[in-house]
Write a protein that holds these residues in place. Structure first.
Motif, PDB file in Angstrom:
ATOM      1  N   ALA A 192       0.819  -1.215   0.000  1.00  0.00           N
ATOM      2  CA  ALA A 192       0.000   0.000   0.000  1.00  0.00           C
ATOM      3  C   ALA A 192       0.850   1.261   0.000  1.00  0.00           C
ATOM      4  O   ALA A 192       0.330   2.363  -0.192  1.00  0.00           O
ATOM      5  N   MET A 193       2.147   1.126   0.235  1.00  0.00           N
ATOM      6  CA  MET A 193       3.026   2.306   0.252  1.00  0.00           C
ATOM      7  C   MET A 193       3.620   2.620  -1.110  1.00  0.00           C
ATOM      8  O   MET A 193       4.291   3.639  -1.290  1.00  0.00           O
ATOM      9  N   ALA A 194       3.405   1.726  -2.094  1.00  0.00           N
ATOM     10  CA  ALA A 194       4.076   1.904  -3.383  1.00  0.00           C
ATOM     11  C   ALA A 194       3.687   3.249  -4.015  1.00  0.00           C
ATOM     12  O   ALA A 194       4.567   4.026  -4.438  1.00  0.00           O
ATOM     13  N   VAL A 195       2.413   3.532  -4.070  1.00  0.00           N
ATOM     14  CA  VAL A 195       1.983   4.784  -4.710  1.00  0.00           C
ATOM     15  C   VAL A 195       2.342   5.993  -3.848  1.00  0.00           C
ATOM     16  O   VAL A 195       2.940   6.967  -4.350  1.00  0.00           O
ATOM     17  N   PRO A 196       2.020   5.996  -2.536  1.00  0.00           N
ATOM     18  CA  PRO A 196       2.415   7.165  -1.726  1.00  0.00           C
ATOM     19  C   PRO A 196       3.914   7.430  -1.762  1.00  0.00           C
ATOM     20  O   PRO A 196       4.325   8.600  -1.766  1.00  0.00           O
ATOM     21  N   ALA A 197       4.706   6.373  -1.818  1.00  0.00           N
ATOM     22  CA  ALA A 197       6.163   6.585  -1.844  1.00  0.00           C
ATOM     23  C   ALA A 197       6.555   7.303  -3.130  1.00  0.00           C
ATOM     24  O   ALA A 197       7.399   8.206  -3.122  1.00  0.00           O
ATOM     25  N   ARG A 198       5.956   6.912  -4.257  1.00  0.00           N
ATOM     26  CA  ARG A 198       6.235   7.602  -5.517  1.00  0.00           C
ATOM     27  C   ARG A 198       5.839   9.079  -5.406  1.00  0.00           C
ATOM     28  O   ARG A 198       6.589   9.982  -5.805  1.00  0.00           O
ATOM     29  N   ASP A 199       4.655   9.300  -4.807  1.00  0.00           N
ATOM     30  CA  ASP A 199       4.165  10.677  -4.711  1.00  0.00           C
ATOM     31  C   ASP A 199       5.041  11.512  -3.788  1.00  0.00           C
ATOM     32  O   ASP A 199       5.309  12.692  -4.070  1.00  0.00           O
ATOM     33  N   LEU A 200       5.466  10.917  -2.688  1.00  0.00           N
ATOM     34  CA  LEU A 200       6.349  11.641  -1.770  1.00  0.00           C
ATOM     35  C   LEU A 200       7.656  12.003  -2.458  1.00  0.00           C
ATOM     36  O   LEU A 200       8.191  13.103  -2.281  1.00  0.00           O
ATOM     37  N   LEU A 201       8.143  11.092  -3.270  1.00  0.00           N
ATOM     38  CA  LEU A 201       9.392  11.345  -3.987  1.00  0.00           C
ATOM     39  C   LEU A 201       9.199  12.484  -4.987  1.00  0.00           C
ATOM     40  O   LEU A 201      10.042  13.391  -5.099  1.00  0.00           O
ATOM     41  N   ALA A 202       8.059  12.441  -5.689  1.00  0.00           N
ATOM     42  CA  ALA A 202       7.774  13.493  -6.665  1.00  0.00           C
ATOM     43  C   ALA A 202       7.669  14.851  -5.972  1.00  0.00           C
ATOM     44  O   ALA A 202       8.193  15.865  -6.464  1.00  0.00           O
ATOM     45  N   LEU A 203       7.015  14.875  -4.809  1.00  0.00           N
ATOM     46  CA  LEU A 203       6.866  16.131  -4.058  1.00  0.00           C
ATOM     47  C   LEU A 203       8.217  16.688  -3.646  1.00  0.00           C
ATOM     48  O   LEU A 203       8.465  17.892  -3.724  1.00  0.00           O
ATOM     49  N   ARG A 204       9.078  15.811  -3.181  1.00  0.00           N
ATOM     50  CA  ARG A 204      10.410  16.272  -2.752  1.00  0.00           C
ATOM     51  C   ARG A 204      11.176  16.863  -3.938  1.00  0.00           C
ATOM     52  O   ARG A 204      11.855  17.881  -3.821  1.00  0.00           O
ATOM     53  N   LEU A 205      11.052  16.221  -5.097  1.00  0.00           N
ATOM     54  CA  LEU A 205      11.774  16.731  -6.260  1.00  0.00           C
ATOM     55  C   LEU A 205      11.215  18.101  -6.669  1.00  0.00           C
ATOM     56  O   LEU A 205      11.961  18.984  -7.111  1.00  0.00           O
ATOM     57  N   ARG A 206       9.915  18.245  -6.503  1.00  0.00           N
ATOM     58  CA  ARG A 206       9.317  19.551  -6.795  1.00  0.00           C
ATOM     59  C   ARG A 206       9.872  20.601  -5.836  1.00  0.00           C
ATOM     60  O   ARG A 206      10.294  21.685  -6.242  1.00  0.00           O
ATOM     61  N   ASP A 207       9.885  20.206  -4.526  1.00  0.00           N
ATOM     62  CA  ASP A 207      10.300  21.180  -3.509  1.00  0.00           C
ATOM     63  C   ASP A 207      11.806  21.443  -3.531  1.00  0.00           C
ATOM     64  O   ASP A 207      12.250  22.558  -3.274  1.00  0.00           O
TER      65      ASP A 207
END
Lengths: 364, 653
Positions: free
Chosen positions: B254-269
């Protein structure tokens, strides 16, 4: 002597008599002196008797008295000296026979049991009153007994050649990595149905045993590792067995092993063949809990792993986990021996230096 | 695993007031003992021991989750904002079935980034994982430590055509991020593109597609891989990475998608990245079936009644979903707990949170009769004790041998280890004597005057066509010099016969017939540099009768009538075998109450006839029922003498 009838040589002999007497160091010398003065032949006394016989009648009386007096003096002197020498000889003999009890006595040969064997035997003695007997198995084991039967599946990391010694050309035979294969063997044995349709477990109502022995892991030899070491495992199967029984049993055993003041505590842990699993710590036997090098200041030392037998292990052996339950525990013998004795290097146990064995051993 | 206290507080704010020692106690009580605590520059790092079954606890959030359940506190919310799903920018093919059933990805264009924040660099540094100052790499690493789900960033412009999760083909190779070229097998799960392998799935990325300073677009990977497949690959390639540890112990699907999103957010920030598209393919693995938990089972395991309501609350606090059933509950474990598969697992969770301290301590009732100790074990133990009493030291040797030294000639292939520590440790011993000889020699070299050692251990035998055989064996070695260290005992060599008399004494006391102690075993010199050091002997323990547990032996009647002794001084040849003479004399006296017959003195002197020696034989008679008469004893002595004379022996005048 007051008479002039005596010849000069007798006079001289008499004059030196006291000196000659004193010069006799032993009874042999005294015997020779006695012969010279009062012996039957050739002695001074014999010479006096010859003179007396040959003397004119008017001199006989005087000469006789003088000769007797001389002979009496010589005899008395000799007798007194003889008594002295005999006394001295007795004293010397007594001295020769005396044994100073402080002299080093011969010591009987001193051997010793190996400290690891002593500890394993002691554990057996500790658990005997609780009804445990000893079960053993081979050191060269099958993968089934060493892994499969213990809920350690084929892809488990412990099964790799990095951790386990395998025999060449021997169909998966390996050196057992723990004494737990004995558990699998015993469980399978007691689960077999007999002619009466009952298993040994059903007939007996339970089993409890210890499995002491040598085990092997692929570790290089260093002060804390060895490719061969020892374990003592224990197992109990019955009905309604829970963690409270495991705690009660090990608390009893640790008191028997470390003394009535021994305290234990249990922490959750994981071993594939038990569920729940627990590590047992014992209040540091060296510092009593105040903190020392051995317990790293914590007051506790980790002593063994334990837990309730995993239902998969029972089921694998053919025992219904809905009916039967039990617990198991396992202790590393070297680790415990090192901790309690403060032996700094594991290798000392396998070098077998007599000086180490003498210090650490005993007969029990 | 290293845990940074500040990061742990972020996941579980309730911990803020807890002292480090209290935190360590809490963790130990939950089954996560703390092996060490280090504080550097105000950052406290705990070295926490995570057991192999708790893949979910290999992150700050994972640990915080257990602490939250224990303390009844709430976890911080996951700071994730899911981007709107986008169109696939390149095909992702799932070709390995259950080994790689789900793949979440995103493509981002990197901006002119500020780089990895200093706080993240410090966080990674505290965990012993230095930052690369490349946001895609550092963020992936940070997320792994913080939330436990491994992710990977590829240089999107180096991916050719498509991505596939597939099994490797024979002959394929991949140069991994560590610069090593890996030969792949069909058991290796890969991420591949149109040109070939680009990553070992869940273990390590490939060097050719890694993110570098020149990377402009990144392709993120946040997938789920089968734990067994990843474990086997990591083991096969010797690549024990942070990612393989987590996937290998079971990541939270269940963490696969949130982990991708968290990574994307960090790259944005951190790097001003703009998301081009995010999409997923496949399906997450099917959740495990609920487990039926009877509350009575919890009581049985605990050894005392546990309130079902309390047990249910604790399981819920761990993330389980509960559905009441009569007498228990159907429990669905959370997606991150792969280790909760049977009722006992759930009972353990309840006890773990309640604390093992609360379990009472009770001796189990003894419902069956204890079994006696095994005869073999008892025998070995008694034997060891006797030998130690005689002055022998018990040894324990490792048992590994050098095949070069093997002298048994039993075709030792199956005694040989396939993967030994070294060539000289590759053969399991077929005799104890070699190790014992080494022990004796070593002790003599260290200045011991006399050496007496024994070992009781199995030896291995592998005859062709037969299974490997283990035999419990007794080995002894003795030698050196004794005595001369007190006024009554003259110095002497510890001779073969002396050790042998010890041994025979022990064996006979254990019930081995005298004849057998003469017959079996090996008697040899131990030689070191041509010098005779001592003697050694070995025999299988089976040759000794079982000792039994009997403490009070059976009464053996003995005679209360006088013993009569007679000495016979015999002139015998220098080559006369002693055994033959005693056998002849004993045969002649078979019908008499002979108690003992032995040579008590040997006299050799030039005054005797050439080629002759004198043996003083002592005969001892005693009847059970009467006093013997002088006449009958004389008759017996005469018949013994006649028997001796039959061997050419004469009575000495």
């Amino acid at each position: 002597m007051e008479t002039s009838l005596l010849p000069p040589e007798i006079e001289e002999a008499h004059r030196i008599f006291p000196e000659a007497l004193a010069a006799c160091a032993d009874l042999d010398a005294l015997l020779r002196l006695k012969g010279a003065y009062v012996g039957r032949e050739g002695s001074h006394a014999a010479r006096l008797m010859e003179l007396l016989k040959a003397a004119p009648k008017d001199q006989k009386r005087e000469l006789g008295a003088a000769a007797n007096a001389l002979k009496t003096r010589w005899e008395e002197g000799l007798k007194a000296r003889q008594a002295e020498l005999e006394e001295a000889r007795k004293a010397t003999a007594a001295l020769a026979n005396a044994w100073d009890p402080a002299l080093p006595p011969p010591l009987p040969a001193q051997g010793a049991l190996h400290p690891l064997n002593r500890l394993m035997d002691r554990l057996v003695d500790v658990f005997r009153p609780l009804g445990y007997h000893v079960e053993e198995g081979p050191e060269a084991e099958t993968e089934e007994h060493n892994f499969d039967g213990l809920n350690i599946p084929e892809d488990h990391p412990a099964r790799g050649s990095a951790d386990t010694f395998y025999f060449r050309d021997a169909d998966g035979l390996l050196l057992r990595t723990h004494t737990s294969p004995v558990q699998v063997r015993v469980l399978k044995r007691i689960a077999e149905k007999g002619p009466d349709g009952l298993s040994a477990l059903e007939r007996s109502g339970g089993i409890r045993f210890l499995a002491p022995g040598r085990v092997y892991r692929k570790d290089e030899i260093d002060p804390t590792h060895s490719p061969m070491f020892h374990q003592v495992e224990g197992m109990l199967i019955g009905k309604g067995i829970g963690m409270h029984h495991l705690k009660g049993t090990l608390a009893y055993a640790m008191k028997a092993l470390f003394g009535p003041g021994a305290e234990v505590r249990f922490r959750p842990s994981y071993f594939p063949f038990v569920e729940p699993g627990a590590e047992m710590d014992v209040r540091c036997p060296l510092c009593g809990g105040s903190g020392c090098r051995v317990c790293k200041g914590s007051g506790w030392v980790e002593l063994l792993g334990s837990g309730l037998i995993h239902p998969n292990v029972l089921a694998y052996a053919g025992i219904d986990p809905a009916v039967w339950s039990g617990f198991a525990f396992g202790m590393g013998v070297e680790r415990t021996a090192m901790m309690v004795s403060q032996t700094p290097d594991l290798r000392l146990f396998f070098e077998n230096d007599q000086r180490f064995l003498k210090t650490m051993g005993g007969l029990d | 695993m290293l845990i940074e206290r500040g990061a742990l507080h972020q996941e579980l704010p309730a911990l803020a007031g807890t002292s480090t020692p209290d935190l360590c106690e809490l963790l130990a009580g939950l089954g996560f003992p703390v092996d060490g605590v280090e504080t550097v520059d105000g950052t406290t790092v705990l070295d926490v021991d995570i057991t192999a079954n708790r893949g979910d606890a290999q992150s700050h959030r994972g640990i915080a989750r257990d602490l939250a359940a224990k303390l009844g506190a709430a976890l911080a919310a996951l700071p994730v904002q899911a981007p709107a799903p986008g169109e696939p920018l390149l095909p992702v093919r799932l070709e390995a079935g259950e080994a790689g059933p789900f793949y979440a990805t995103a493509v981002l264009e990197l901006g002119r980034g500020q780089g990895t924040p200093a706080a993240v660099k410090a966080f990674l540094g505290a965990l012993g994982s230095s930052a690369k100052d490349m946001p895609a790499v550092d963020a992936s690493n940070e997320l792994l430590h913080r939330y436990g789900h491994p992710t990977h960033a590829f240089d999107a412009d180096r991916i050719q055509g498509f991505l596939a999760v597939r099994w490797a083909r024979d002959g394929e190779t991949l140069v991994t991020l560590d610069g090593v070229e890996r030969k792949l097998t069909p058991r290796d799960l890969l991420i591949a593109d149109g040109a070939g392998p680009v990553a070992l799935a869940g273990v390590m990325g490939g060097d050719a597609t890694k993110v570098t300073g020149a990377t402009r677009r990144v392709l993120l990977e946040s997938a789920w891989f089968d734990p067994r497949t990843v474990r086997a690959m990591a083991h096969r390639h010797g690549l024990h990475t942070d990612a393989s540890h987590r996937f290998g112990r079971g990541a939270d699907p269940a963490m696969a998608v949130p982990a991708r999103d968290l990574l994307a957010l960090r790259l944005r920030d951190w790097a001003g990245a703009t998301l081009q598209s995010a999409w997923s393919v496949g399906a997450l693995p099917t959740p495990k079936a609920p487990v039926a938990l009877p509350w009575a089972m919890v009581d049985r395991v605990a050894g005392h009644p546990v309130d079902p309501g309390r047990a249910a609350d604790l399981l819920r606090a761990l993330g389980c979903a509960l559905e009441p059933v009569p007498g228990g509950a159907r429990v669905t474990p959370p997606t991150w707990r792969h280790d909760l598969a049977c009722p006992e697992d759930l009972a353990e969770e309840v006890l773990r949170l309640l604390g093992y301290d609360g379990i009472p301590s009770v001796l189990p009732p003894l419902e069956s009769s204890p079994e006696p100790l095994a005869p073999g074990y008892l025998k070995r133990r008694k034997l060891a004790s006797r030998l130690a009493n005689l002055g022998f030291f018990q040894t324990v040797t490792l048992g590994f041998g050098d095949p070069q030294e093997d002298v048994l000639g039993d075709g030792p292939a199956r005694r040989t280890l396939a993967n030994p520590l070294g060539e000289d440790y590759s053969l399991m011993r077929g005799t104890l004597l070699r190790d014992l000889d080494k022990v004796a020699r070593l002790n003599l070299e260290k200045g011991a005057r006399d050496v007496r050692f024994f070992e009781i251990a199995p030896v291995f035998e592998a005859r062709p066509g037969q299974p490997l055989k283990e035999t419990w064996t007794l080995g002894l070695v003795w030698g050196g010099e004794m005595g001369g260290e007190d006024p009554l005992t003259p110095p002497r060599k510890l001779s073969g016969p002396e050790g042998r008399s010890h041994l025979q004494g022990v064996l006979q006391a254990l019930g081995v017939p005298r004849a057998e102690t003469e017959a079996f075993g090996r008697w040899e010199f131990t030689e070191g540099g041509g010098t005779v050091l001592g003697w050694h002997f070995e025999l299988p323990i089976d040759a000794i009768p079982d000792a039994g547990e009997r403490v009070i032996p059976r009464f053996a009647p003995f005679s209360r009538f006088p013993t009569v002794e007679r000495d016979l001084s015999l002139l015998v040849g220098l080559d006369q075998p002693y055994g033959a003479l005693t056998a002849a004399m004993e045969a002649a006296l078979a019908a008499t109450p002979l108690q003992d017959l032995r040579c008590v003195d040997v006299f050799r002197h030039k005054s005797l006839p050439p080629g002759r020696q004198a043996w003083l034989m002592r005969l001892r008679f005693q009847a059970m029922d009467r006093t013997l008469t002088g006449e009958e004893v004389e008759t017996w002595v005469l018949s013994a003498l006649n028997a001796a004379q039959g061997l050419g022996v004469q009575l000495r005048g």
